[in-house]
Design an enzyme around this catalytic site. Sequence first.
Site, short mmCIF file in Angstrom:
data_model
loop_
_atom_site.label_atom_id
_atom_site.label_comp_id
_atom_site.label_asym_id
_atom_site.label_seq_id
_atom_site.Cartn_x
_atom_site.Cartn_y
_atom_site.Cartn_z
CD1 TRP A 95 -2.63 1.83 0.59
CD2 TRP A 95 -1.29 2.46 2.24
NE1 TRP A 95 -2.93 3.31 0.70
CE2 TRP A 95 -2.21 3.41 1.69
CE3 TRP A 95 -0.29 2.54 3.23
CZ2 TRP A 95 -1.98 4.96 2.47
CZ3 TRP A 95 -0.52 3.68 4.00
CH2 TRP A 95 -1.25 4.93 3.51
CD GLU A 146 -4.66 -1.26 1.67
OE1 GLU A 146 -3.47 -1.83 1.93
OE2 GLU A 146 -5.52 -1.25 2.36
CE LYS A 152 -6.36 5.96 2.58
NZ LYS A 152 -5.30 5.98 3.68
CG ASP A 158 -9.08 -0.83 3.81
OD1 ASP A 158 -10.08 -0.37 4.23
OD2 ASP A 158 -7.80 -0.92 4.47
CG HIS A 161 -8.88 1.88 1.38
ND1 HIS A 161 -7.37 1.60 1.08
CD2 HIS A 161 -8.69 2.34 2.70
CE1 HIS A 161 -6.68 1.73 2.12
NE2 HIS A 161 -7.34 2.35 3.27
CG HIS A 166 -6.36 -4.39 4.51
ND1 HIS A 166 -5.35 -3.61 4.27
CD2 HIS A 166 -5.70 -5.49 4.61
CE1 HIS A 166 -4.30 -3.78 4.31
NE2 HIS A 166 -4.31 -5.17 4.70
CG ASP A 224 -11.25 6.87 10.38
OD1 ASP A 224 -10.11 6.92 10.18
OD2 ASP A 224 -11.73 5.81 11.22
CG ASP A 274 -8.17 2.38 8.81
OD1 ASP A 274 -8.44 1.39 8.07
OD2 ASP A 274 -7.77 3.46 8.39
CG ASP A 281 -6.01 -1.83 7.57
OD1 ASP A 281 -5.39 -1.27 8.60
OD2 ASP A 281 -5.60 -1.06 6.62
#
Length: 427
Positions: free
Chosen positions: A182, A223, A225, A256, A259, A283, A291, A293, A323
């Site tokens: 990433w 990965e 984003k 993820d 993302h 993830h 946000d 995570d 994650d």
Amino acid sequence: MTVKQRYEEAKKKYAALGVDTDAVMEKMNEVKISMHVWQGDDIKGFLSDAELSGGISVTGNYPGAARTPEELRQDLEKAYAMIPGNHKLNLHAIYLDTEEQVDLNEIEPKHFEKWVSWAKEQGLGLDFNPTFFSHPMYKDGFTLASADKEVRDFWIEHGKRSRKVAEYFGKELGQVCVNNFWVPDGFKDNPIDRLAPRRRLMESLDEIFSEKLDEQYTLDAVESKLFGIGAEAYTVGSHEFYMGYGLTRNKLVCLDAGHFHPTEVISNKLSSLSLFSEGILLHVSRPIRWDSDHVVIMDDELQEIGRELVRNDLLPMTNIGLDFFDATINRVAAWVIGTRNTQKAIMKAMLEPIESLKEIELSGDYTTRLAMIEELKDFPFADVWNYYCESNGVPVGLDWLPEVKEYEKNILSAREATAGKDSCRFS
Ligand code: RNT
Ligand code: ZN
């Protein structure tokens, strides 16, 4: 009624639908979750005191964060003891454990030996991530896609070395090590040239992956984003970039959950990706507004991810990693809650009468499809989960919480915060 008796009752109810709960528990034992080391110390790692950078940051200053590899391993052991099944640990390059002063472009397998012997002792597999952030060579928001060759070369070297570490993990532990790339590179404001950085990222990655490594030991993943803090307008490694890159280079594409655009979900991407790729990396995280995570909870999307994996039989080709990072709550509890929830979502999906639901759909009876799915929500899934926990010798229901509280009182509260950072992480 005992946990076992409740299970026996549940077993009958599921059997009436044609679902074999004993078989589900067996299948659950094969599902490995790769627990991310970085929830334990707010992504500080042990390379340097550099501030966390790369469009990511952690919010909160809950006491007791691990300050050394030993403390981190102690916390991890506590967490794994409350999670049923055999799992993996996901390391990042900055978690090297060595007395030597080494930089990211100098890491070698030997700097991770202690993690390997601990993993062997614990029966854990290991995954890996090169760290393209929190470092002075992360310059003006760029690493592998930088226009400056010196910057690119530093990170290319790091990427190459990370693959050697991953290969070493796979060899030593007898199970494949997924090495996930990433890269935070991007612009805060609208760029003139969106293409050149993407071409540079592609070329840097090609260079890193130029050496062929045995896929029995390590698999590379990439990965994407949408944006990060300070890279709101443009992220070089977007979803389209890595779909193209991963599929043409035969790399695992990492999705993820945090993302993408706020209403875009990864559950609806898995089936498509599975048709064109040899493997998937997840993830599992939870986005809230900007946000990406938050600790994974049993929300609709987590359950939908579980269903997609199970209904489409994608578990064998999917590597499941977590994650998230929350520094406002007990960090061991964060691991336990997020990991158990991920397992629960998968188990819940396994408890569906999938074949008959598919037949109902094929027959065009969407009324029954809806009625069944709604009725299943009231089935005694928790009685199966609790028995699964009991059979695996881990706490049932919320019984893990007093254990974590005890650990906090005896172990965590004796730790002093090192840097005393109260940082905040977005995305
Ligand atoms: C960041 C990515 C990445 C990191 C870890 C620490 O937005 O999700 O996976 O969280 O590498
Ligand atoms: Zn991620």
